[in-house]
Write a protein that holds these residues in place. Structure first.
Motif, PDB file in Angstrom:
ATOM      1  N   LEU A  37       0.842  -1.195   0.000  1.00  0.00           N
ATOM      2  CA  LEU A  37       0.000   0.000   0.000  1.00  0.00           C
ATOM      3  C   LEU A  37       0.877   1.244   0.000  1.00  0.00           C
ATOM      4  N   THR A  38       0.259   2.411   0.024  1.00  0.00           N
ATOM      5  CA  THR A  38       1.015   3.655   0.104  1.00  0.00           C
ATOM      6  C   THR A  38       0.619   4.423   1.360  1.00  0.00           C
ATOM      7  N   VAL A  39       1.548   5.199   1.844  1.00  0.00           N
ATOM      8  CA  VAL A  39       1.280   6.073   2.989  1.00  0.00           C
ATOM      9  C   VAL A  39       0.600   7.319   2.444  1.00  0.00           C
ATOM     10  N   GLY A  40      -0.487   7.704   3.069  1.00  0.00           N
ATOM     11  CA  GLY A  40      -1.243   8.868   2.624  1.00  0.00           C
ATOM     12  C   GLY A  40      -0.661  10.178   3.132  1.00  0.00           C
ATOM     13  N   SER A  41      -1.371  11.246   2.863  1.00  0.00           N
ATOM     14  CA  SER A  41      -0.966  12.571   3.326  1.00  0.00           C
ATOM     15  C   SER A  41      -1.393  12.766   4.774  1.00  0.00           C
ATOM     16  N   ARG A  42      -0.554  13.461   5.497  1.00  0.00           N
ATOM     17  CA  ARG A  42      -0.833  13.735   6.909  1.00  0.00           C
ATOM     18  C   ARG A  42      -2.210  14.378   7.061  1.00  0.00           C
ATOM     19  N   PHE A  43      -2.930  13.953   8.100  1.00  0.00           N
ATOM     20  CA  PHE A  43      -4.242  14.493   8.425  1.00  0.00           C
ATOM     21  C   PHE A  43      -4.207  14.843   9.907  1.00  0.00           C
ATOM     22  N   GLY A  44      -4.002  16.122  10.209  1.00  0.00           N
ATOM     23  CA  GLY A  44      -3.826  16.532  11.608  1.00  0.00           C
ATOM     24  C   GLY A  44      -2.620  15.814  12.179  1.00  0.00           C
ATOM     25  N   PRO A  45      -2.756  15.179  13.350  1.00  0.00           N
ATOM     26  CA  PRO A  45      -1.617  14.475  13.937  1.00  0.00           C
ATOM     27  C   PRO A  45      -1.449  13.055  13.391  1.00  0.00           C
ATOM     28  N   PHE A  46      -2.274  12.656  12.431  1.00  0.00           N
ATOM     29  CA  PHE A  46      -2.277  11.281  11.949  1.00  0.00           C
ATOM     30  C   PHE A  46      -1.580  11.127  10.598  1.00  0.00           C
ATOM     31  N   LEU A  47      -0.986   9.967  10.406  1.00  0.00           N
ATOM     32  CA  LEU A  47      -0.401   9.592   9.124  1.00  0.00           C
ATOM     33  C   LEU A  47      -1.128   8.325   8.676  1.00  0.00           C
ATOM     34  N   PRO A  48      -2.016   8.427   7.680  1.00  0.00           N
ATOM     35  CA  PRO A  48      -2.877   7.299   7.321  1.00  0.00           C
ATOM     36  C   PRO A  48      -2.283   6.357   6.275  1.00  0.00           C
ATOM     37  N   VAL A  49      -2.689   5.103   6.400  1.00  0.00           N
ATOM     38  CA  VAL A  49      -2.470   4.094   5.367  1.00  0.00           C
ATOM     39  C   VAL A  49      -3.855   3.535   5.084  1.00  0.00           C
ATOM     40  N   GLU A  50      -4.318   3.725   3.856  1.00  0.00           N
ATOM     41  CA  GLU A  50      -5.674   3.287   3.517  1.00  0.00           C
ATOM     42  C   GLU A  50      -5.659   1.852   3.027  1.00  0.00           C
TER      43      GLU A  50
ATOM     44  N   GLY B  32      -7.761  -1.511   1.353  1.00  0.00           N
ATOM     45  CA  GLY B  32      -8.586  -1.668   0.163  1.00  0.00           C
ATOM     46  C   GLY B  32     -10.075  -1.524   0.396  1.00  0.00           C
ATOM     47  N   ASN B  33     -10.533  -1.667   1.622  1.00  0.00           N
ATOM     48  CA  ASN B  33     -11.964  -1.572   1.898  1.00  0.00           C
ATOM     49  C   ASN B  33     -12.364  -0.220   2.474  1.00  0.00           C
ATOM     50  N   GLY B  34     -11.505   0.783   2.324  1.00  0.00           N
ATOM     51  CA  GLY B  34     -11.825   2.131   2.776  1.00  0.00           C
ATOM     52  C   GLY B  34     -11.468   2.420   4.221  1.00  0.00           C
ATOM     53  N   VAL B  35     -11.038   1.428   4.967  1.00  0.00           N
ATOM     54  CA  VAL B  35     -10.605   1.631   6.352  1.00  0.00           C
ATOM     55  C   VAL B  35      -9.195   2.211   6.332  1.00  0.00           C
ATOM     56  N   THR B  36      -8.926   3.157   7.222  1.00  0.00           N
ATOM     57  CA  THR B  36      -7.567   3.675   7.310  1.00  0.00           C
ATOM     58  C   THR B  36      -6.938   3.300   8.646  1.00  0.00           C
ATOM     59  N   LEU B  37      -5.643   3.030   8.575  1.00  0.00           N
ATOM     60  CA  LEU B  37      -4.818   2.878   9.766  1.00  0.00           C
ATOM     61  C   LEU B  37      -4.221   4.257   9.977  1.00  0.00           C
ATOM     62  N   ASP B  38      -4.605   4.922  11.046  1.00  0.00           N
ATOM     63  CA  ASP B  38      -4.144   6.279  11.299  1.00  0.00           C
ATOM     64  C   ASP B  38      -3.034   6.232  12.346  1.00  0.00           C
ATOM     65  N   TYR B  39      -1.798   6.320  11.884  1.00  0.00           N
ATOM     66  CA  TYR B  39      -0.660   6.252  12.797  1.00  0.00           C
ATOM     67  C   TYR B  39      -0.538   7.553  13.572  1.00  0.00           C
ATOM     68  N   TYR B  40      -0.448   7.402  14.881  1.00  0.00           N
ATOM     69  CA  TYR B  40      -0.385   8.529  15.810  1.00  0.00           C
ATOM     70  C   TYR B  40       0.892   8.399  16.625  1.00  0.00           C
ATOM     71  N   GLU B  41       1.724   9.417  16.565  1.00  0.00           N
ATOM     72  CA  GLU B  41       3.014   9.365  17.251  1.00  0.00           C
ATOM     73  C   GLU B  41       2.855   9.580  18.744  1.00  0.00           C
ATOM     74  N   LYS B  42       3.450   8.686  19.495  1.00  0.00           N
ATOM     75  CA  LYS B  42       3.388   8.717  20.951  1.00  0.00           C
ATOM     76  C   LYS B  42       4.783   8.377  21.463  1.00  0.00           C
ATOM     77  N   ARG B  43       5.572   9.406  21.728  1.00  0.00           N
ATOM     78  CA  ARG B  43       6.975   9.184  22.086  1.00  0.00           C
ATOM     79  C   ARG B  43       7.251   9.163  23.578  1.00  0.00           C
ATOM     80  N   ASP B  44       6.417   9.784  24.389  1.00  0.00           N
ATOM     81  CA  ASP B  44       6.724   9.960  25.799  1.00  0.00           C
ATOM     82  C   ASP B  44       6.259   8.832  26.706  1.00  0.00           C
ATOM     83  N   GLU B  45       5.507   7.891  26.178  1.00  0.00           N
ATOM     84  CA  GLU B  45       4.977   6.797  26.987  1.00  0.00           C
ATOM     85  C   GLU B  45       5.240   5.475  26.269  1.00  0.00           C
ATOM     86  N   PRO B  46       5.358   4.400  27.041  1.00  0.00           N
ATOM     87  CA  PRO B  46       5.516   3.091  26.391  1.00  0.00           C
ATOM     88  C   PRO B  46       4.265   2.761  25.567  1.00  0.00           C
ATOM     89  N   ILE B  47       4.478   2.050  24.482  1.00  0.00           N
ATOM     90  CA  ILE B  47       3.370   1.669  23.610  1.00  0.00           C
ATOM     91  C   ILE B  47       2.976   0.235  23.931  1.00  0.00           C
TER      92      ILE B  47
END
Length: 136
Positions: free
Chosen positions: A37-50, A52-67
């Motif tokens: 897939l391709t990485v989409g354009s930034r949307f606010g604090p999110f970096l989306p990967v769309e 095929g079914n229209g759902v996006t994975l919206d990556y949200y950066e969280k550096r100060d706390e364990p994930i």
């Protein structure tokens, strides 16, 4: 609890999901590479990967706390599965036949399809499968 009425033409669908990442660019590029897939354009604090079914994975950066590790499963066509495994091998990413990661370098054949598990850069347990699990 309030209930909402739906009609037969209304289907509840997942629209997007926020995935915490210590480096959202690296994580978005990782899953985009595996899934073709391709990485989409930034949307606010999110970096989306769309997907095929229209759902996006919206990556949200969280550096100060364990994930906290989460599990995400992706239903892919057979040819994408082969390409995804090749991508993982090319990039030196271990994959496993099982969710506990005890069968390295192998895939499974559950429910007549194929599947594999691997970790993303933040330790999320990702799954790629070619046939969805049989549900009652």
């Amino acid at each position: 609890m309030q209930q909402y009425e739906t009609t037969s033409s209304t289907v509840v669908q997942l629209d997007h999901i926020a995935i915490y990442a210590s480096d959202q660019q690296a994580s978005a590029e990782f899953i985009a590479g595996v899934l073709g897939l391709t990485v989409g354009s930034r949307f606010g604090p999110f970096l989306p990967v769309e997907l095929g079914n229209g759902v996006t994975l919206d990556y949200y950066e969280k550096r100060d706390e364990p994930i906290q590790s989460q599990h995400y499963a992706f239903l892919v066509p057979e040819e994408r599965f082969d390409a995804g495994i090749a991508w993982l091998e090319e990039h030196g990413v271990a994959y496993f036949a099982d969710p506990r990661h005890t069968e390295p370098g192998r895939t499974n054949d559950l429910f007549g399809g194929r599947g594999a598990y691997f970790c993303d850069p933040d330790g999320h347990n990702m799954e790629m499968l070619t046939r969805t699990y049989v549900r009652p």
